[in-house]
Design an enzyme around this catalytic site. Structure first.
Site, mmCIF file in Angstrom:
data_model
loop_
_atom_site.group_PDB
_atom_site.id
_atom_site.type_symbol
_atom_site.label_atom_id
_atom_site.label_comp_id
_atom_site.label_asym_id
_atom_site.label_seq_id
_atom_site.Cartn_x
_atom_site.Cartn_y
_atom_site.Cartn_z
ATOM 1 N N LEU A 58 2.189 0.612 -13.436
ATOM 2 C CA LEU A 58 0.820 1.140 -13.436
ATOM 3 C C LEU A 58 -0.075 0.432 -12.427
ATOM 4 O O LEU A 58 0.156 -0.727 -12.071
ATOM 5 C CB LEU A 58 0.220 1.090 -14.832
ATOM 6 C CG LEU A 58 0.100 -0.223 -15.580
ATOM 7 C CD1 LEU A 58 -1.143 -0.986 -15.173
ATOM 8 C CD2 LEU A 58 0.081 0.074 -17.058
ATOM 9 N N ARG A 59 -1.075 1.147 -11.955
ATOM 10 C CA ARG A 59 -2.048 0.588 -11.012
ATOM 11 C C ARG A 59 -3.335 0.249 -11.746
ATOM 12 O O ARG A 59 -3.761 1.006 -12.622
ATOM 13 C CB ARG A 59 -2.400 1.619 -9.928
ATOM 14 C CG ARG A 59 -1.313 1.902 -8.944
ATOM 15 C CD ARG A 59 -1.597 3.197 -8.229
ATOM 16 N NE ARG A 59 -1.737 4.296 -9.181
ATOM 17 C CZ ARG A 59 -2.332 5.460 -8.919
ATOM 18 N NH1 ARG A 59 -2.865 5.665 -7.742
ATOM 19 N NH2 ARG A 59 -2.412 6.413 -9.817
ATOM 20 N N GLU A 60 -3.964 -0.853 -11.376
ATOM 21 C CA GLU A 60 -5.276 -1.166 -11.932
ATOM 22 C C GLU A 60 -6.236 -0.052 -11.532
ATOM 23 O O GLU A 60 -6.127 0.507 -10.448
ATOM 24 C CB GLU A 60 -5.777 -2.503 -11.382
ATOM 25 C CG GLU A 60 -4.992 -3.659 -11.926
ATOM 26 C CD GLU A 60 -5.524 -5.008 -11.464
ATOM 27 O OE1 GLU A 60 -6.670 -5.083 -11.011
ATOM 28 O OE2 GLU A 60 -4.768 -5.978 -11.576
ATOM 29 N N ASN A 79 7.430 -2.483 -5.284
ATOM 30 C CA ASN A 79 6.160 -3.045 -4.795
ATOM 31 C C ASN A 79 6.273 -3.457 -3.330
ATOM 32 O O ASN A 79 5.348 -3.245 -2.543
ATOM 33 C CB ASN A 79 5.737 -4.246 -5.652
ATOM 34 C CG ASN A 79 4.875 -3.807 -6.823
ATOM 35 O OD1 ASN A 79 4.637 -2.618 -7.020
ATOM 36 N ND2 ASN A 79 4.403 -4.757 -7.617
ATOM 37 N N PHE A 117 -0.077 5.938 0.012
ATOM 38 C CA PHE A 117 0.017 4.553 0.489
ATOM 39 C C PHE A 117 0.169 4.478 2.002
ATOM 40 O O PHE A 117 0.851 3.614 2.532
ATOM 41 C CB PHE A 117 1.120 3.785 -0.257
ATOM 42 C CG PHE A 117 0.624 3.318 -1.591
ATOM 43 C CD1 PHE A 117 0.388 4.229 -2.600
ATOM 44 C CD2 PHE A 117 0.317 1.979 -1.825
ATOM 45 C CE1 PHE A 117 -0.142 3.832 -3.824
ATOM 46 C CE2 PHE A 117 -0.214 1.573 -3.039
ATOM 47 C CZ PHE A 117 -0.434 2.500 -4.030
ATOM 48 N N CYS A 155 -0.739 -8.117 -7.535
ATOM 49 C CA CYS A 155 0.678 -7.698 -7.534
ATOM 50 C C CYS A 155 1.330 -7.775 -6.168
ATOM 51 O O CYS A 155 2.272 -8.546 -5.973
ATOM 52 C CB CYS A 155 0.786 -6.296 -8.090
ATOM 53 S SG CYS A 155 0.006 -6.155 -9.696
ATOM 54 N N THR A 204 6.253 -8.939 -14.498
ATOM 55 C CA THR A 204 7.104 -8.929 -13.291
ATOM 56 C C THR A 204 7.710 -10.314 -13.129
ATOM 57 O O THR A 204 6.998 -11.288 -12.929
ATOM 58 C CB THR A 204 6.259 -8.564 -12.056
ATOM 59 O OG1 THR A 204 5.684 -7.289 -12.297
ATOM 60 C CG2 THR A 204 7.114 -8.502 -10.807
HETATM 61 C C1 UGA Z 1 0.386 -2.055 -7.636
HETATM 62 C C2 UGA Z 1 1.370 -0.864 -7.685
HETATM 63 O O1 UGA Z 1 0.781 0.282 -7.052
HETATM 64 C C3 UGA Z 1 1.742 -0.510 -9.119
HETATM 65 O O2 UGA Z 1 2.738 0.499 -9.117
HETATM 66 C C4 UGA Z 1 2.287 -1.772 -9.813
HETATM 67 O O3 UGA Z 1 2.601 -1.525 -11.175
HETATM 68 C C5 UGA Z 1 1.274 -2.871 -9.751
HETATM 69 O O4 UGA Z 1 0.962 -3.152 -8.356
HETATM 70 C C6 UGA Z 1 1.866 -4.110 -10.397
HETATM 71 O O5 UGA Z 1 2.888 -4.609 -9.904
HETATM 72 O O6 UGA Z 1 1.400 -4.494 -11.477
HETATM 73 P P1 UGA Z 1 -2.287 -2.357 -7.974
HETATM 74 O O7 UGA Z 1 -2.093 -3.731 -7.441
HETATM 75 O O8 UGA Z 1 -3.069 -2.160 -9.219
HETATM 76 O O9 UGA Z 1 -0.843 -1.644 -8.253
HETATM 77 O O10 UGA Z 1 -3.026 -1.496 -6.854
HETATM 78 P P2 UGA Z 1 -2.629 -0.449 -5.733
HETATM 79 O O11 UGA Z 1 -3.349 0.812 -5.988
HETATM 80 O O12 UGA Z 1 -1.178 -0.379 -5.520
HETATM 81 O O13 UGA Z 1 -3.299 -1.123 -4.441
HETATM 82 C C7 UGA Z 1 -2.861 -2.395 -3.956
HETATM 83 C C8 UGA Z 1 -3.636 -2.774 -2.700
HETATM 84 O O14 UGA Z 1 -3.235 -1.966 -1.591
HETATM 85 C C9 UGA Z 1 -5.149 -2.586 -2.819
HETATM 86 O O15 UGA Z 1 -5.769 -3.668 -2.170
HETATM 87 C C10 UGA Z 1 -5.417 -1.286 -2.083
HETATM 88 O O16 UGA Z 1 -6.710 -1.190 -1.581
HETATM 89 C C11 UGA Z 1 -4.371 -1.386 -0.962
HETATM 90 N N1 UGA Z 1 -3.962 -0.071 -0.407
HETATM 91 C C12 UGA Z 1 -3.357 0.865 -1.188
HETATM 92 C C13 UGA Z 1 -4.147 0.184 0.958
HETATM 93 O O17 UGA Z 1 -4.685 -0.663 1.712
HETATM 94 N N2 UGA Z 1 -3.714 1.378 1.477
HETATM 95 C C14 UGA Z 1 -3.126 2.331 0.703
HETATM 96 O O18 UGA Z 1 -2.758 3.396 1.246
HETATM 97 C C15 UGA Z 1 -2.934 2.059 -0.664
#
Ligand code: UGA
Length: 439
Positions: free
Chosen positions: A154-156, A209, A250, A261, A122
């Protein structure tokens, strides 16, 4: 079968390398860390990601996936080279591009035949053009190349299935032929392919994002209003989510977003806006709400327990989210540091992130399981929504605690069920309890 080189074996690079090799391509992954490469050759993963070690091992055995520290080896047969190096936050939230520069320069010095250079890291809008200039200027002799931006979504914790089932593939390039070749690589994934110019593709990643982070801060703000008005944010989110224009994903209120991210990308986008004299009003609010949400959880605890000084507080989960050992920008750090600074004893349990967490918070007292954690605690805070916390024996947890106080910062439990068990319980935005108190 195509020949692919991947530079950098962090989350994105390792997933790209393993998944493209699993599609039948030959992939050589290059990383500057000798230790990482030596470990990968023995199928020891640098990160915890469900299914990754099996995938890597299987493709190494099939002689489709190789790891090396040598760019010469990586680029020898490659037609495509993916740049997947890290872009940490620099000063003022600006993305630090030193690793991208190093990769571009080394590719330029090493390449012996035409290449399609694909950027997956990114990077700020305009970096594709910048990479192109670096390669031009560094090449000892001119050799044809094209730069394509192919942002990763992708998400971790769900990296492999996200790679194999993308909602879309975005490709940015001014070279249509190169973009078409990269599109061919992605055809087996059967997702819509959007071809744009370089800058637009780079912007799609940031905007996506930032939008997801906005959804999270939005629902966290709504949760706070729910707490004052006696509404339940979980039901509110569900009710909103049936509207296809909104969608149900989300919209989980909690302790705010963390990870490598969202915090970095929202900040970087705001920085880009500021640099160009555009006031990023919404993005600024998104970040502010997110920071406050962590403090909001601490306030909830203090409302129930009073001063935390001398108290024993247990953190259920430490990773920034479930299914990962990643501690980058994890909300648990803000909570634990606060408790430690205010002289509480901070205990914690996390199924996989304990080792990484101890490097950042050596004062943490780690437990082997949730019940050991709860024993003697004055309060528990659910910080990470690990699956294994959902079906805990809560009677047992209650019985071993010194005080049955539960702050559920991920809304894993039903407030009434917890109150019936005798817990003093607070979730996020769950409305009033029977006495008109917020839960
Ligand atoms: C995020 C994006 O979802 C991916 O599409 C993107 O590729 C990635 O960043 C990146 O740029 O590399 P990631 O950081 O792995 O992925 O995790 P997410 O599942 O998106 O969660 C991010 C944060 O938001 C976490 O702390 C999660 O707990 C929080 N979250 C997520 C919430 O508090 N509420 C939600 O409804 C969803």
């Amino acid at each position: 079968m195509k020949n692919i080189c991947v530079i950098g074996v962090g989350y994105v690079g390792l997933t790209t390398a393993a998944c493209f090799s699993d599609l039948g391509n030959k992939v050589v992954a290059v990383d500057i860390s000798e230790e990482r490469v030596a470990n990968l050759k023995k199928a020891i993963m640098p990160i915890y990601e469900p299914g990754m070690s099996e995938l890597v091992e299987r493709n190494m055995q099939a002689k489709r996936l190789f790891f090396t520290t040598s760019y010469e080896e990586g680029l020898a047969d490659a037609e495509f080279v993916f740049i997947c190096v890290g872009t940490p936050s620099g000063v003022d939230g600006e993305a630090d591009l030193r690793y991208v520069r190093q990769a571009a320069e080394t590719i330029a010095k090493t390449m012996k035949h035409p290449l399609i250079i694909i950027n997956k890291s990114t990077v700020p809008v305009g970096t594709g053009d910048w990479v192109s200039n670096i390669v031009h200027e560094t090449q000892p002799n001119p050799i044809d190349f094209a730069v394509v931006s192919c942002p990763e979504f992708l998400r971790e914790g769900a990296a492999i299935s996200d790679f194999n089932n993308p909602d879309r593939t975005v490709l940015g390039s001014t070279n249509r032929e190169a973009a078409d070749k990269v599109a061919q690589l992605h055809l087996p994934l059967r997702a819509p392919i959007i071809v744009t110019d370089l800058r637009t593709a780079e912007m799609i990643k940031y905007a996506s994002n930032a939008f997801l982070a906005t959804k999270i801060s939005f629902i966290n703000e709504i949760a706070r209003v729910c707490e004052s008005l006696g509404a339940d944010v979980k039901e509110v989110a569900a009710g909103m989510g049936y509207d296809k224009r909104i969608g149900n994903r989300f919209l989980e209120a909690g302790i705010g977003y963390g990870g490598s991210c969202f915090p970095k990308d929202v900040q970087a986008l705001a920085h880009m806006a500021n640099v160009h004299g555009k006031h990023p009003q919404l993005l600024t609010a998104v970040m502010e709400i997110n920071d406050n949400q962590r403090l909001h959880v601490i306030r909830k605890l203090e409302e129930m327990i009073g001063s935390v000084e001398g108290k024993v507080i247990g953190l259920l989960g430490l990773a920034f989210k479930q299914d990962t050992d990643d501690m980058r920008e994890a909300p648990s750090i803000t909570v634990a540091d606060y408790l430690h600074e205010h002289k509480a004893t901070v205990r914690a349990y996390d199924p996989v992130a304990a080792e990484n967490a101890l490097k950042l918070m050596p004062y943490l007292q780690m437990s082997e399981d949730p019940y050991e954690l709860a024993t003697g605690c004055d309060a528990l805070i659910v910080v990470t929504p690990w699956n294994e916390f959902k079906q805990l024996d809560m009677e047992r947890v209650r019985d071993v605690m010194r005080q049955a106080i539960l702050v559920d910062a991920r809304n894993l439990y039903e407030p009434q069920a917890m109150r019936d068990l005798g817990f003093a319980y607070r979730g996020i935005g769950r409305g009033y309890d029977g006495n008109g108190e917020p839960v």
